[in-house]
Scaffold this active site. Structure first.
Site, PDB file in Angstrom:
ATOM      1  N   ASP A   9       0.886  -1.153   0.000  1.00  0.00           N
ATOM      2  CA  ASP A   9       0.000   0.000   0.000  1.00  0.00           C
ATOM      3  C   ASP A   9       0.935   1.216   0.000  1.00  0.00           C
ATOM      4  O   ASP A   9       2.106   1.107   0.382  1.00  0.00           O
ATOM      5  CB  ASP A   9      -0.863  -0.043   1.272  1.00  0.00           C
ATOM      6  N   ASP A  11      -0.045   5.095   0.796  1.00  0.00           N
ATOM      7  CA  ASP A  11      -0.288   6.075   1.857  1.00  0.00           C
ATOM      8  C   ASP A  11      -0.282   5.383   3.218  1.00  0.00           C
ATOM      9  O   ASP A  11      -1.106   4.497   3.475  1.00  0.00           O
ATOM     10  CB  ASP A  11      -1.654   6.754   1.653  1.00  0.00           C
TER      11      ASP A  11
END
Ligand code: BG6
Ligand code: MG
Length: 212
Positions: A9, A11
């Site tokens: 991922d 952020d």
């Protein structure tokens, strides 16, 4: 190695954009006189832009048309993108960079699996524009996490089976997405306390142990 690839991922895992999301959403919330704080902001992790706005609108007393919602989310993104221009390679922590290099050196493929439509822009700001073997982001999916689509697409772009991929996530919805896609998941930050990941990392470099 237990895996052939690691899907990150973006952020909250590779970098920290929370404060910029917060500032941009706060501009919109203030304009609409909607109460908005860090607690509500935390609920927006891993959630798409429009779904984030729907969460913010829970405290809006009036009705809003779809056209207005689109206009406000576009405005939020314009503010957010201006703020993202403050990001630079200095925002990539040495620990994250060294860990990525170790994983790559161990022969693992590396990919991004992010709900953000700004993922490529952010990676460019960090100096990682051409670093990853594949990028699956908010522009190539039609369903948000906890749906596994973003990670399944990343595995497909890497030509690897989901079972050979490890996902790294900071949001519970992201851990659920990985598990729904048949992938193992290493959780970091708040997600490390949700109790459903295969590994709970206290720091990013713990990943080197998880993949062995
Ligand atoms: C995720 C963030 O990575 O991307 C969410 O955790 C955000 O908070 C989502 O809403 C969508 O981002 P963007 O950049 O497309 O507005
Ligand atoms: Mg995240």
């Amino acid at each position: 190695m237990k895996y052939k690839a690691v899907i990150f991922d973006l952020d909250g895992v590779i970098c920290h954009t929370d404060k910029y999301h917060y500032q941009a959403w706060k501009t919109i919330a203030d304009e609409l006189s909607i109460p908005f704080d860090e607690t509500i902001n935390n609920r927006l992790r891993g959630v798409s832009r429009m779904e984030s706005f729907e969460i913010i609108l829970e405290k809006y007393p009036g009705e809003m048309s779809q056209e207005e919602k689109v206009a406000y989310t576009e405005k939020k993104n314009a503010v957010y993108k201006e703020l993202l221009k403050n990001m630079s390679p200095k925002d990539l922590s040495p620990e994250v960079w060294e860990t990525l290099e170790k994983l790559r050196g161990a022969g693992l493929k590396l990919a991004i699996g992010s709900s953000s439509k700004n993922a490529r822009f952010i990676l460019g700001q960090l100096g990682l524009g051409t670093y990853f073997d594949a990028i699956s982001d908010g522009n190539n999916i039609s369903r948000s996490k906890p749906d596994p689509e973003v990670f399944l697409k990343a595995a497909e772009y890497l030509s690897e089976a989901p079972a050979d991929c490890l996902v790294v996530e900071d949001a519970k919805a992201g851990v659920e997405a990985a598990k729904a896609g048949g992938m193992d998941c290493a959780a970091i930050g708040d997600a490390a306390f949700c109790g459903i990941a295969d590994y709970d990392l206290s720091t990013f470099s713990d990943l080197c142990r998880a993949v062995r």
